[in-house]
Design a protein around this motif. Structure first.
Motif, PDB file in Angstrom:
ATOM      1  N   THR A 156       0.830  -1.204   0.000  1.00  0.00           N
ATOM      2  CA  THR A 156       0.000   0.000   0.000  1.00  0.00           C
ATOM      3  C   THR A 156       0.864   1.254   0.000  1.00  0.00           C
ATOM      4  O   THR A 156       0.354   2.354  -0.214  1.00  0.00           O
ATOM      5  CB  THR A 156      -0.939   0.025   1.219  1.00  0.00           C
ATOM      6  OG1 THR A 156      -0.163   0.082   2.425  1.00  0.00           O
ATOM      7  CG2 THR A 156      -1.840  -1.201   1.232  1.00  0.00           C
ATOM      8  N   MET A 157       2.158   1.087   0.236  1.00  0.00           N
ATOM      9  CA  MET A 157       3.112   2.192   0.144  1.00  0.00           C
ATOM     10  C   MET A 157       3.585   2.324  -1.303  1.00  0.00           C
ATOM     11  O   MET A 157       4.042   1.355  -1.910  1.00  0.00           O
ATOM     12  CB  MET A 157       4.320   1.915   1.055  1.00  0.00           C
ATOM     13  CG  MET A 157       5.407   2.963   1.026  1.00  0.00           C
ATOM     14  SD  MET A 157       6.733   2.566   2.192  1.00  0.00           S
ATOM     15  CE  MET A 157       7.366   1.021   1.485  1.00  0.00           C
ATOM     16  N   THR A 158       3.469   3.496  -1.878  1.00  0.00           N
ATOM     17  CA  THR A 158       3.886   3.709  -3.265  1.00  0.00           C
ATOM     18  C   THR A 158       5.394   3.888  -3.347  1.00  0.00           C
ATOM     19  O   THR A 158       6.054   4.199  -2.344  1.00  0.00           O
ATOM     20  CB  THR A 158       3.210   4.961  -3.854  1.00  0.00           C
ATOM     21  OG1 THR A 158       3.749   6.124  -3.190  1.00  0.00           O
ATOM     22  CG2 THR A 158       1.700   4.918  -3.685  1.00  0.00           C
ATOM     23  N   PRO A 159       5.982   3.710  -4.539  1.00  0.00           N
ATOM     24  CA  PRO A 159       7.419   3.972  -4.692  1.00  0.00           C
ATOM     25  C   PRO A 159       7.791   5.395  -4.272  1.00  0.00           C
ATOM     26  O   PRO A 159       8.855   5.615  -3.676  1.00  0.00           O
ATOM     27  CB  PRO A 159       7.657   3.741  -6.185  1.00  0.00           C
ATOM     28  CG  PRO A 159       6.583   2.786  -6.597  1.00  0.00           C
ATOM     29  CD  PRO A 159       5.389   3.150  -5.769  1.00  0.00           C
ATOM     30  N   GLN A 160       6.931   6.354  -4.578  1.00  0.00           N
ATOM     31  CA  GLN A 160       7.207   7.739  -4.195  1.00  0.00           C
ATOM     32  C   GLN A 160       7.247   7.889  -2.668  1.00  0.00           C
ATOM     33  O   GLN A 160       8.097   8.603  -2.124  1.00  0.00           O
ATOM     34  CB  GLN A 160       6.144   8.676  -4.785  1.00  0.00           C
ATOM     35  CG  GLN A 160       6.106   8.710  -6.300  1.00  0.00           C
ATOM     36  CD  GLN A 160       5.090   7.715  -6.863  1.00  0.00           C
ATOM     37  OE1 GLN A 160       4.995   6.581  -6.371  1.00  0.00           O
ATOM     38  NE2 GLN A 160       4.338   8.132  -7.880  1.00  0.00           N
ATOM     39  N   ASP A 161       6.307   7.192  -1.988  1.00  0.00           N
ATOM     40  CA  ASP A 161       6.288   7.234  -0.526  1.00  0.00           C
ATOM     41  C   ASP A 161       7.577   6.654   0.047  1.00  0.00           C
ATOM     42  O   ASP A 161       8.150   7.195   1.001  1.00  0.00           O
ATOM     43  CB  ASP A 161       5.096   6.439   0.015  1.00  0.00           C
ATOM     44  CG  ASP A 161       3.760   7.021  -0.401  1.00  0.00           C
ATOM     45  OD1 ASP A 161       3.696   8.253  -0.613  1.00  0.00           O
ATOM     46  OD2 ASP A 161       2.785   6.249  -0.522  1.00  0.00           O
ATOM     47  N   PHE A 162       8.031   5.528  -0.531  1.00  0.00           N
ATOM     48  CA  PHE A 162       9.239   4.867  -0.045  1.00  0.00           C
ATOM     49  C   PHE A 162      10.470   5.741  -0.251  1.00  0.00           C
ATOM     50  O   PHE A 162      11.347   5.830   0.620  1.00  0.00           O
ATOM     51  CB  PHE A 162       9.394   3.518  -0.746  1.00  0.00           C
ATOM     52  CG  PHE A 162      10.527   2.671  -0.229  1.00  0.00           C
ATOM     53  CD1 PHE A 162      10.866   2.660   1.113  1.00  0.00           C
ATOM     54  CD2 PHE A 162      11.248   1.858  -1.096  1.00  0.00           C
ATOM     55  CE1 PHE A 162      11.904   1.868   1.590  1.00  0.00           C
ATOM     56  CE2 PHE A 162      12.286   1.067  -0.634  1.00  0.00           C
ATOM     57  CZ  PHE A 162      12.617   1.073   0.707  1.00  0.00           C
ATOM     58  N   LEU A 163      10.538   6.404  -1.391  1.00  0.00           N
ATOM     59  CA  LEU A 163      11.706   7.232  -1.689  1.00  0.00           C
ATOM     60  C   LEU A 163      11.855   8.410  -0.722  1.00  0.00           C
ATOM     61  O   LEU A 163      12.948   8.963  -0.586  1.00  0.00           O
ATOM     62  CB  LEU A 163      11.624   7.741  -3.129  1.00  0.00           C
ATOM     63  CG  LEU A 163      11.885   6.689  -4.222  1.00  0.00           C
ATOM     64  CD1 LEU A 163      11.620   7.280  -5.606  1.00  0.00           C
ATOM     65  CD2 LEU A 163      13.314   6.149  -4.121  1.00  0.00           C
ATOM     66  N   GLU A 164      10.785   8.758  -0.039  1.00  0.00           N
ATOM     67  CA  GLU A 164      10.863   9.856   0.918  1.00  0.00           C
ATOM     68  C   GLU A 164      11.811   9.547   2.074  1.00  0.00           C
ATOM     69  O   GLU A 164      12.373  10.460   2.679  1.00  0.00           O
ATOM     70  CB  GLU A 164       9.482  10.193   1.468  1.00  0.00           C
ATOM     71  CG  GLU A 164       8.575  10.930   0.502  1.00  0.00           C
ATOM     72  CD  GLU A 164       7.313  11.419   1.195  1.00  0.00           C
ATOM     73  OE1 GLU A 164       7.432  12.005   2.298  1.00  0.00           O
ATOM     74  OE2 GLU A 164       6.220  11.209   0.655  1.00  0.00           O
ATOM     75  N   PHE A 165      11.967   8.257   2.394  1.00  0.00           N
ATOM     76  CA  PHE A 165      12.834   7.921   3.531  1.00  0.00           C
ATOM     77  C   PHE A 165      13.847   6.816   3.218  1.00  0.00           C
ATOM     78  O   PHE A 165      14.658   6.464   4.083  1.00  0.00           O
ATOM     79  CB  PHE A 165      11.988   7.493   4.748  1.00  0.00           C
ATOM     80  CG  PHE A 165      11.186   6.236   4.550  1.00  0.00           C
ATOM     81  CD1 PHE A 165      11.723   4.993   4.865  1.00  0.00           C
ATOM     82  CD2 PHE A 165       9.888   6.286   4.063  1.00  0.00           C
ATOM     83  CE1 PHE A 165      10.980   3.826   4.697  1.00  0.00           C
ATOM     84  CE2 PHE A 165       9.136   5.134   3.897  1.00  0.00           C
ATOM     85  CZ  PHE A 165       9.678   3.905   4.210  1.00  0.00           C
ATOM     86  N   ARG A 166      13.847   6.278   2.002  1.00  0.00           N
ATOM     87  CA  ARG A 166      14.720   5.144   1.693  1.00  0.00           C
ATOM     88  C   ARG A 166      16.191   5.459   1.955  1.00  0.00           C
ATOM     89  O   ARG A 166      16.938   4.609   2.450  1.00  0.00           O
ATOM     90  CB  ARG A 166      14.536   4.708   0.239  1.00  0.00           C
ATOM     91  CG  ARG A 166      15.366   3.479  -0.140  1.00  0.00           C
ATOM     92  CD  ARG A 166      15.033   2.985  -1.536  1.00  0.00           C
ATOM     93  NE  ARG A 166      15.741   1.760  -1.825  1.00  0.00           N
ATOM     94  CZ  ARG A 166      16.867   1.689  -2.565  1.00  0.00           C
ATOM     95  NH1 ARG A 166      17.359   2.801  -3.113  1.00  0.00           N
ATOM     96  NH2 ARG A 166      17.466   0.537  -2.767  1.00  0.00           N
ATOM     97  N   ALA A 167      16.631   6.675   1.634  1.00  0.00           N
ATOM     98  CA  ALA A 167      18.041   7.027   1.823  1.00  0.00           C
ATOM     99  C   ALA A 167      18.457   6.939   3.286  1.00  0.00           C
ATOM    100  O   ALA A 167      19.636   6.710   3.594  1.00  0.00           O
ATOM    101  CB  ALA A 167      18.307   8.427   1.279  1.00  0.00           C
ATOM    102  N   LYS A 168      17.502   7.089   4.196  1.00  0.00           N
ATOM    103  CA  LYS A 168      17.811   7.017   5.623  1.00  0.00           C
ATOM    104  C   LYS A 168      18.146   5.590   6.063  1.00  0.00           C
ATOM    105  O   LYS A 168      18.736   5.379   7.122  1.00  0.00           O
ATOM    106  CB  LYS A 168      16.606   7.514   6.434  1.00  0.00           C
ATOM    107  CG  LYS A 168      16.250   8.983   6.222  1.00  0.00           C
ATOM    108  CD  LYS A 168      17.202   9.896   6.964  1.00  0.00           C
ATOM    109  CE  LYS A 168      16.730  11.338   6.899  1.00  0.00           C
ATOM    110  NZ  LYS A 168      17.648  12.256   7.613  1.00  0.00           N
ATOM    111  N   LEU A 169      17.751   4.601   5.263  1.00  0.00           N
ATOM    112  CA  LEU A 169      17.924   3.206   5.666  1.00  0.00           C
ATOM    113  C   LEU A 169      19.352   2.706   5.498  1.00  0.00           C
ATOM    114  O   LEU A 169      19.808   1.839   6.247  1.00  0.00           O
ATOM    115  CB  LEU A 169      16.979   2.299   4.861  1.00  0.00           C
ATOM    116  CG  LEU A 169      15.489   2.605   4.936  1.00  0.00           C
ATOM    117  CD1 LEU A 169      14.716   1.612   4.084  1.00  0.00           C
ATOM    118  CD2 LEU A 169      14.993   2.592   6.366  1.00  0.00           C
ATOM    119  N   ALA A 170      20.038   3.193   4.456  1.00  0.00           N
ATOM    120  CA  ALA A 170      21.360   2.663   4.138  1.00  0.00           C
ATOM    121  C   ALA A 170      22.319   2.823   5.327  1.00  0.00           C
ATOM    122  O   ALA A 170      22.318   3.865   5.989  1.00  0.00           O
ATOM    123  CB  ALA A 170      21.911   3.380   2.910  1.00  0.00           C
ATOM    124  N   PRO A 171      23.141   1.778   5.598  1.00  0.00           N
ATOM    125  CA  PRO A 171      23.232   0.505   4.869  1.00  0.00           C
ATOM    126  C   PRO A 171      22.376  -0.611   5.466  1.00  0.00           C
ATOM    127  O   PRO A 171      22.658  -1.778   5.241  1.00  0.00           O
ATOM    128  CB  PRO A 171      24.719   0.170   5.009  1.00  0.00           C
ATOM    129  CG  PRO A 171      25.047   0.653   6.403  1.00  0.00           C
ATOM    130  CD  PRO A 171      24.207   1.910   6.600  1.00  0.00           C
TER     131      PRO A 171
END
Length: 267
Positions: free
Chosen positions: A105-120
């Motif tokens: 239910t999370m869109t790719p745009q929604d994920f990109l809002e915080f994905r960079a915070k996950l690495a590594p």
């Protein structure tokens, strides 16, 4: 006095709220549990992402417990107990598959809002998931070197899983307890004998089918998971440095019990 009067409750019987010794929140340690969701950004969907993955880890913990019980039951020839446990394992694994839909239910745009915070950080680093694979027979010592952020305690658990018997070892023991040969040269013949004489060996056959279902549902989860990843990030690399979807796609063909799959060609 009527049945609802004080005399209806003997003084030595205290149950539920009458005793007041333990609350729902205290028993489940809800304050501690609900404090574990710590988003690293202001993105609205990060709480969803964290919650889903924490729930996965709780299910993994339960699966490890149940599979250990099932393995020990097979070692002791208690096939009824092993089959009961696998019924629960299969139910949990179906929940794991269905849970992906919530994450989608999370869109790719929604994920990109915080994905960079996950690495590594990456799901690749889930020690419990590797434990499940090792316990099921898919042992790969190379992960000990790849999980660079794993603690000493986590690496110790993985080493133990590498050294301890797998579910397949336990099934071979169950066969041998029936006087059936289980050496490398004889095992396929034994599996065929079990399959062809269900009148004598139906419990062993049904237990093999339980193992197959465990294997199959794990493969279905891997496939569903990679589809979700492809839908979210396409061909981007994973946050942990893997190739992302291509790496996950390659693992969809893995089997815990290859001889049980090969058996079908011999029937």
């Amino acid at each position: 006095m009527g049945i609802h009067g004080d005399a209806a409750v003997p003084p030595d019987r205290r149950f539920g709220e009458e005793g007041g010794q333990l609350s729902y929140s205290a028993y489940l340690r809800l304050p501690e549990l609900l404090a574990q969701q710590q988003p690293q950004s202001e993105a609205p969907d990060e709480l969803l992402f964290i919650t889903i993955h924490q729930v996965y880890e709780l299910w993994f913990k339960l699966l490890l417990h149940e599979l250990e019980v099932g393995r020990d039951a097979m070692f002791h020839g208690e096939l009824w107990q092993a089959r009961h446990v696998f019924k629960r394992v299969h139910a949990v694994e179906r929940v794991l598959i269905e849970q992906v839909e919530v994450l989608e239910t999370m869109t790719p745009q929604d994920f990109l809002e915080f994905r960079a915070k996950l690495a590594p950080a990456s799901g690749f680093q889930s020690v419990q998931f590797r434990e499940l694979e090792f316990l099921s027979g898919l042992k790969d010592a190379r992960y000990l070197g790849r999980l660079r952020d794993a603690s000493d305690a986590e690496l110790s658990r993985l080493r133990r899983r590498l050294d301890e018997p797998s579910l397949w070892d336990a099934y071979l023991t169950a066969l041998s307890l029936r006087g059936l040969p289980v050496s490398d040269d004889e095992i396929m013949g034994t599996l065929l004998a079990v399959a062809r004489d269900r009148g004598s060996h139906d419990d062993l056959w049904q237990l093999a089918e339980d193992l197959m279902t465990h294997d199959e549902t794990a493969a279905q989860w891997r496939t569903r998971h990679v589809q979700m990843v492809e839908r979210q990030i396409g061909t981007k690399s994973g946050t942990g440095g893997s190739t992302g979807a291509p790496y996950l796609r390659g693992r969809t063909r893995l089997h815990y019990f290859p001889l049980l799959w090969e058996l079908r060609a011999w029937l």
